[in-house]
Design a protein around this motif. Structure first.
Motif, PDB file in Angstrom:
ATOM      1  N   THR A  83      13.808  33.890 -30.855  1.00  0.00           N
ATOM      2  CA  THR A  83      13.134  33.453 -29.703  1.00  0.00           C
ATOM      3  C   THR A  83      13.373  34.457 -28.719  1.00  0.00           C
ATOM      4  O   THR A  83      12.150  35.117 -28.236  1.00  0.00           O
ATOM      5  N   LEU A  84      14.204  35.000 -28.365  1.00  0.00           N
ATOM      6  CA  LEU A  84      13.946  35.245 -27.137  1.00  0.00           C
ATOM      7  C   LEU A  84      13.166  37.372 -27.213  1.00  0.00           C
ATOM      8  O   LEU A  84      12.689  37.122 -26.226  1.00  0.00           O
ATOM      9  N   ASP A 139      21.183  35.095 -33.457  1.00  0.00           N
ATOM     10  CA  ASP A 139      20.516  33.615 -34.344  1.00  0.00           C
ATOM     11  C   ASP A 139      19.224  33.057 -33.511  1.00  0.00           C
ATOM     12  O   ASP A 139      18.707  34.640 -33.499  1.00  0.00           O
ATOM     13  N   SER A 152      18.451  31.326 -31.032  1.00  0.00           N
ATOM     14  CA  SER A 152      17.933  31.610 -29.898  1.00  0.00           C
ATOM     15  C   SER A 152      17.986  33.026 -29.798  1.00  0.00           C
ATOM     16  O   SER A 152      16.490  33.395 -28.980  1.00  0.00           O
ATOM     17  N   HIS A 199      16.212  28.634 -21.200  1.00  0.00           N
ATOM     18  CA  HIS A 199      17.541  29.041 -22.722  1.00  0.00           C
ATOM     19  C   HIS A 199      15.869  29.356 -23.802  1.00  0.00           C
ATOM     20  O   HIS A 199      15.455  27.983 -24.095  1.00  0.00           O
ATOM     21  N   PRO A 200      16.368  30.030 -24.720  1.00  0.00           N
ATOM     22  CA  PRO A 200      15.584  30.116 -26.029  1.00  0.00           C
ATOM     23  C   PRO A 200      16.211  29.840 -26.674  1.00  0.00           C
ATOM     24  O   PRO A 200      15.232  29.689 -28.382  1.00  0.00           O
ATOM     25  N   SER A 201      16.802  28.437 -26.807  1.00  0.00           N
ATOM     26  CA  SER A 201      17.379  27.655 -28.010  1.00  0.00           C
ATOM     27  C   SER A 201      16.259  26.625 -28.304  1.00  0.00           C
ATOM     28  O   SER A 201      15.228  26.146 -28.301  1.00  0.00           O
ATOM     29  N   PRO A 202      16.916  26.725 -29.426  1.00  0.00           N
ATOM     30  CA  PRO A 202      15.200  25.374 -30.713  1.00  0.00           C
ATOM     31  C   PRO A 202      15.401  23.479 -29.836  1.00  0.00           C
ATOM     32  O   PRO A 202      14.770  22.859 -29.935  1.00  0.00           O
ATOM     33  N   ARG A 203      16.357  24.090 -28.885  1.00  0.00           N
ATOM     34  CA  ARG A 203      16.877  22.425 -28.170  1.00  0.00           C
ATOM     35  C   ARG A 203      15.407  22.612 -27.631  1.00  0.00           C
ATOM     36  O   ARG A 203      14.922  21.401 -26.974  1.00  0.00           O
ATOM     37  N   ASN A 204      14.896  23.816 -26.953  1.00  0.00           N
ATOM     38  CA  ASN A 204      14.518  23.707 -25.651  1.00  0.00           C
ATOM     39  C   ASN A 204      12.569  23.975 -25.970  1.00  0.00           C
ATOM     40  O   ASN A 204      11.808  24.282 -25.297  1.00  0.00           O
ATOM     41  N   ARG A 205      12.238  23.536 -26.950  1.00  0.00           N
ATOM     42  CA  ARG A 205      11.102  23.602 -27.590  1.00  0.00           C
ATOM     43  C   ARG A 205      10.023  22.762 -26.768  1.00  0.00           C
ATOM     44  O   ARG A 205       8.943  22.738 -26.538  1.00  0.00           O
ATOM     45  N   TRP A 255      23.311  37.510 -29.801  1.00  0.00           N
ATOM     46  CA  TRP A 255      22.093  36.905 -30.094  1.00  0.00           C
ATOM     47  C   TRP A 255      21.422  37.605 -30.563  1.00  0.00           C
ATOM     48  O   TRP A 255      20.260  37.044 -31.750  1.00  0.00           O
TER      49      TRP A 255
END
Length: 198
Positions: free
Chosen positions: A63-64, A58, A60, A162-168, A56
């Motif tokens: 955010t996590l 990164d 993500s 998933h805490p990816s920036p894509r999931n904002r 982790w």
């Protein structure tokens, strides 16, 4: 750390099971601790985590850690926290982003690691792949699973996106996630970590 877990970690770190399918070669990234009471099960390392070897490590991960309300020192060094991705090695990319975790990994290693970590109280299932592995009767969508988090807590499971920036946008479109789910997540994780006896 007991001898059983020490040997298992060394064996998993030397794993070459999927070598032919890994574009950057094998580099298992995980954290296992004998006293663990919380296990974070995510997807698989991304390319940055593959390069650093730090779970982790990164955007993500930032955010996590915010979702969990855990500073980096606690996240990486608390004896009660383990990190077992669904796949230990970076699986490469597809046109839609990172490829799915290699299925051989969880099949080969997860049961053995959980047997060597007998104090686990809570599995945080991060993303759809982890939820398929660890939720009983998962819903049709990730949103269904996360919205039903209270049903899974008695089983020692907590589903997260998933805490990816894509999931904002996913988070923005579901205000109940930050209002209801995150406070419950923090209570569950902090409570289980407090029960750790190193």
């Amino acid at each position: 750390m007991g001898d059983q877990l020490r040997r298992l970690i060394a064996e998993a770190q030397a794993c070459r099971l999927c070598e032919a399918q890994l574009p950057l070669g094998p580099r298992p990234v995980f954290t296992a601790r004998a006293a663990a009471t919380v296990v974070l099960v995510g997807q698989a390392p991304g390319s940055r985590v593959h390069a650093s070897g730090i779970p982790w490590d990164d955007a993500s991960g930032r955010t996590l850690r915010a979702w969990l309300d855990l500073p980096s020192e606690t996240f990486y060094h608390h004896p009660g926290l383990a990190i077992l991705p669904s796949g230990f090695c970076y699986p490469g990319r597809t046109a839609r982003g990172d490829a799915p975790p290699r299925p051989e990994c969880a099949q080969t290693w997860h049961r053995r690691f959980f047997a060597a970590m007998p104090h686990v109280q809570l599995i945080v299932a991060i993303g759809r792949y982890a939820q398929v592995l660890y939720l009983e009767a998962p819903g049709k969508t990730l949103s269904d699973n996360v919205a039903r988090y209270a049903e899974y807590l008695p089983q020692g499971r907590f589903p997260l996106p998933h805490p990816s920036p894509r999931n904002r946008r996913w988070v923005r479109d579901r205000p109940w996630f930050e209002a209801d789910v995150l406070p419950a997540l923090r209570r569950a994780v902090h409570g289980a970590l407090a029960a750790c006896k190193p």
